[in-house]
Design a protein around this motif. Structure first.
Motif, PDB file in Angstrom:
ATOM      1  N   LYS A 108      36.072  54.358  32.380  1.00 59.04           N
ATOM      2  CA  LYS A 108      36.670  55.073  31.248  1.00 59.04           C
ATOM      3  C   LYS A 108      37.547  56.188  31.803  1.00 59.04           C
ATOM      4  O   LYS A 108      37.445  56.542  32.969  1.00 59.04           O
ATOM      5  CB  LYS A 108      35.572  55.616  30.344  1.00 59.04           C
ATOM      6  CG  LYS A 108      34.817  54.476  29.667  1.00 59.04           C
ATOM      7  CD  LYS A 108      34.035  54.929  28.473  1.00 59.04           C
ATOM      8  CE  LYS A 108      33.489  53.698  27.738  1.00 59.04           C
ATOM      9  NZ  LYS A 108      32.390  54.046  26.871  1.00 59.04           N
ATOM     10  N   LYS A 109      38.405  56.741  30.947  1.00 62.78           N
ATOM     11  CA  LYS A 109      39.421  57.672  31.449  1.00 62.78           C
ATOM     12  C   LYS A 109      38.860  59.023  31.859  1.00 62.78           C
ATOM     13  O   LYS A 109      39.314  59.632  32.817  1.00 62.78           O
ATOM     14  CB  LYS A 109      40.480  57.891  30.360  1.00 62.78           C
ATOM     15  CG  LYS A 109      41.470  56.754  30.260  1.00 62.78           C
ATOM     16  CD  LYS A 109      42.597  57.156  29.312  1.00 62.78           C
ATOM     17  CE  LYS A 109      43.382  55.930  28.890  1.00 62.78           C
ATOM     18  NZ  LYS A 109      43.705  55.911  27.487  1.00 62.78           N
ATOM     19  N   TYR A 110      37.882  59.508  31.075  1.00 62.65           N
ATOM     20  CA  TYR A 110      37.428  60.881  31.306  1.00 62.65           C
ATOM     21  C   TYR A 110      35.909  60.961  31.431  1.00 62.65           C
ATOM     22  O   TYR A 110      35.187  60.087  30.964  1.00 62.65           O
ATOM     23  CB  TYR A 110      37.846  61.792  30.128  1.00 62.65           C
ATOM     24  CG  TYR A 110      39.329  61.906  29.956  1.00 62.65           C
ATOM     25  CD1 TYR A 110      40.076  62.783  30.750  1.00 62.65           C
ATOM     26  CD2 TYR A 110      39.993  61.138  28.998  1.00 62.65           C
ATOM     27  CE1 TYR A 110      41.457  62.888  30.594  1.00 62.65           C
ATOM     28  CE2 TYR A 110      41.374  61.240  28.830  1.00 62.65           C
ATOM     29  CZ  TYR A 110      42.098  62.120  29.641  1.00 62.65           C
ATOM     30  OH  TYR A 110      43.451  62.212  29.494  1.00 62.65           O
ATOM     31  N   GLY A 121      40.600  48.790  35.339  1.00 65.47           N
ATOM     32  CA  GLY A 121      39.622  49.061  34.278  1.00 65.47           C
ATOM     33  C   GLY A 121      38.175  48.984  34.741  1.00 65.47           C
ATOM     34  O   GLY A 121      37.268  48.913  33.919  1.00 65.47           O
ATOM     35  N   THR A 167      34.023  58.747  28.695  1.00 63.86           N
ATOM     36  CA  THR A 167      34.686  58.600  27.403  1.00 63.86           C
ATOM     37  C   THR A 167      36.173  58.293  27.606  1.00 63.86           C
ATOM     38  O   THR A 167      36.728  58.596  28.657  1.00 63.86           O
ATOM     39  CB  THR A 167      34.530  59.897  26.555  1.00 63.86           C
ATOM     40  OG1 THR A 167      35.353  59.798  25.406  1.00 63.86           O
ATOM     41  CG2 THR A 167      34.956  61.131  27.340  1.00 63.86           C
ATOM     42  N   ASP A 168      36.780  57.689  26.612  1.00 67.05           N
ATOM     43  CA  ASP A 168      38.220  57.436  26.683  1.00 67.05           C
ATOM     44  C   ASP A 168      39.005  58.467  25.873  1.00 67.05           C
ATOM     45  O   ASP A 168      40.213  58.585  25.997  1.00 67.05           O
ATOM     46  CB  ASP A 168      38.552  56.023  26.171  1.00 67.05           C
ATOM     47  CG  ASP A 168      38.278  54.977  27.255  1.00 67.05           C
ATOM     48  OD1 ASP A 168      38.514  55.282  28.445  1.00 67.05           O
ATOM     49  OD2 ASP A 168      37.826  53.867  26.914  1.00 67.05           O
ATOM     50  N   GLU A 169      38.278  59.203  25.015  1.00 69.87           N
ATOM     51  CA  GLU A 169      38.951  60.202  24.180  1.00 69.87           C
ATOM     52  C   GLU A 169      38.745  61.586  24.786  1.00 69.87           C
ATOM     53  O   GLU A 169      37.705  61.850  25.366  1.00 69.87           O
ATOM     54  CB  GLU A 169      38.336  60.209  22.760  1.00 69.87           C
ATOM     55  CG  GLU A 169      38.221  58.837  22.125  1.00 69.87           C
ATOM     56  CD  GLU A 169      39.589  58.178  21.975  1.00 69.87           C
ATOM     57  OE1 GLU A 169      40.519  58.874  21.567  1.00 69.87           O
ATOM     58  OE2 GLU A 169      39.703  56.971  22.291  1.00 69.87           O
TER      59      GLU A 169
END
Length: 440
Positions: free
Chosen positions: A159-161, A74, A209-211
């Motif tokens: 974050k994922k993206y 993370g 962002t994560d979304e």
């Protein structure tokens, strides 16, 4: 090893024992053959301190290794320089930059402490509060003050993206205005530009962002995908803006597969869809492999007909700089990456007392200028960069005289420390290590 060198009577300068072909610079230093090689095989991530938000690593840890280690936990680091093989030691002793540098500065500005073995064989830790002179003198010193054995780097939550926005811009003035405006916005996690001609560029801004909208996810890191700079160019050709979500680790290493755009000179058909689907998994070749296998004739040819340079100039000189690059080199695409330069002591800082916004202009490729002559053209560029109070990255070929070099860089703290720590007999001066004039 350093103590042994002392006992033997400190006869030769010392340098790290890592072979020259392993570095990510196209230059192969001659000094490795004549200096005492100190082997430093330290390549581990030592500790991840999530309370202090700091990761402690050894100097040969690479960017690919570090993001692979931190992301699943993370975390990431604020500035992840592009190519997988870049090492922490190289990024501190040289320098490193990424499209998040308009917020965090250069790679060195995200480090909170260094551990060094000095010329007398002692181990020292330095930070902004302890041995602070040494802390500020180490970046850009290219291993001429001591051997880096560990560094502590700030971490930030991953974050994922990265939600990335592509915007084609036409007209030199418009390009510079838009790029400057986006670089000043702290809400942009990332800002970069790719300039395809003097009048055409695509400016990209990204936020973490994560979304993500599923239909707009683009896994650009997959081997069969088009090279990133070619993918970006489509927005220019179609004259449209666009939004995509790129998995963050793939974003950090977006130029790795094509070594920015260097691979088009090495494998001209490399972006062909058939080649990508069948053989894309084989690229990029390691820069170290290319250096190890190229003969002297090819190396000379590269030197004369190929440019790999990063020039760091104040943002206010961007337009003038792009015109100069066009006249002296005429290499496209050019890479634009903004960064803030704090007024810290050391070799590199702005002219005034304030933190200033700078931009890194990266020129990689074959100059299309008719009368291009490597030495004369580069000396012209270096002179321009000095005139606007800019800096040249030291991994590249540098043709300055000693006076010109110390006119570009502030040597006051560096020379003071070399005197204090008896480096004169232990390490060459940074100029003698990297400049062509000194080595030939």
């Amino acid at each position: 090893q350093v103590r042994e060198w002392k006992n033997e009577g400190s006869k030769r300068y010392m340098c790290t024992g890592r072979p020259g072909w392993l570095t990510v610079s196209l230059r192969v230093g001659k000094y490795k053959k004549i200096h005492k090689n100190i082997m430093i095989n330290l390549m581990d991530v030592l500790e991840v301190d999530s309370e202090r938000q700091v990761v402690r690593v050894e100097p040969l840890v690479t960017m690919g290794q570090l993001t692979a280690h931190l992301n699943p936990m993370g975390w990431t680091i604020p500035v992840v320089p592009e190519l997988d093989d870049l090492t922490v030691g190289g990024l501190i002793m040289g320098t490193g930059i990424e499209s998040s540098s308009h917020i965090y500065g250069l790679f060195q500005h995200t480090c909170v402490a260094y551990e060094l073995v000095l010329a007398d064989g002692s181990l020292v830790r330095c930070s902004p509060t302890e041995n602070s002179d040494l802390f500020y003198a180490v970046p850009w010193s290219c291993g001429t003050l001591g051997f880096l054995v560990a560094a502590e780097i700030k971490m930030i939550p991953a974050k994922k993206y990265v939600k990335i926005h592509y915007e084609p811009v036409r007209g030199l003035q418009k390009i510079c205005e838009k790029f400057t405006e986006e670089s000043k916005k702290k809400e942009n996690s990332f800002v970069e530009g790719i300039v395809y001609s003097l009048e055409e560029a695509v400016i990209m801004t990204g936020v973490l962002t994560d979304e993500a909208e599923q239909s707009k996810i683009n896994r650009i890191g997959n081997y069969y995908k088009p090279w990133f700079f070619k993918h970006v160019e489509k927005y220019l050709k179609d004259d449209r803006t666009g939004i995509e979500y790129i998995p963050s680790r793939q974003y950090y290493h977006r130029h790795t597969r094509s070594i920015f755009w260097e691979l088009q000179d090495i494998i001209p058909f490399g972006n062909n869809p058939i080649f990508r689907y069948l053989f894309g998994w084989m690229v990029p070749p390691k820069i170290s492999l290319l250096k190890l296998t190229q003969g002297e004739a090819i190396r000379k040819l590269y030197e004369q007909h190929h440019v790999v340079q990063d020039m760091l100039v104040p943002m206010k000189s961007l337009e003038k700089s792009l015109q100069t690059f066009h006249v002296d080199l005429n290499v496209y695409p050019l890479w634009l990456c903004p960064f803030i330069l704090p007024n810290n002591p050391g070799m590199v800082h702005p002219k005034g007392d304030e933190t200033e916004l700078y931009v890194d202009i990266g020129a990689y490729g074959e100059p299309k200028r008719k009368q291009f002559e490597a030495r004369a053209s580069m000396r012209q560029m270096e002179k321009f960069v000095r005139s606007v109070h800019g800096f040249q990255m030291l991994y590249a070929d540098c043709y300055m005289t000693r006076e010109e070099f110390w006119d570009m860089f502030d040597g006051s703290l560096y020379h003071k420390l070399r005197e204090q720590m008896n480096c004169k007999d232990a390490f060459p001066e940074v100029y003698d290590k990297i400049c062509k004039a000194a080595r030939h």
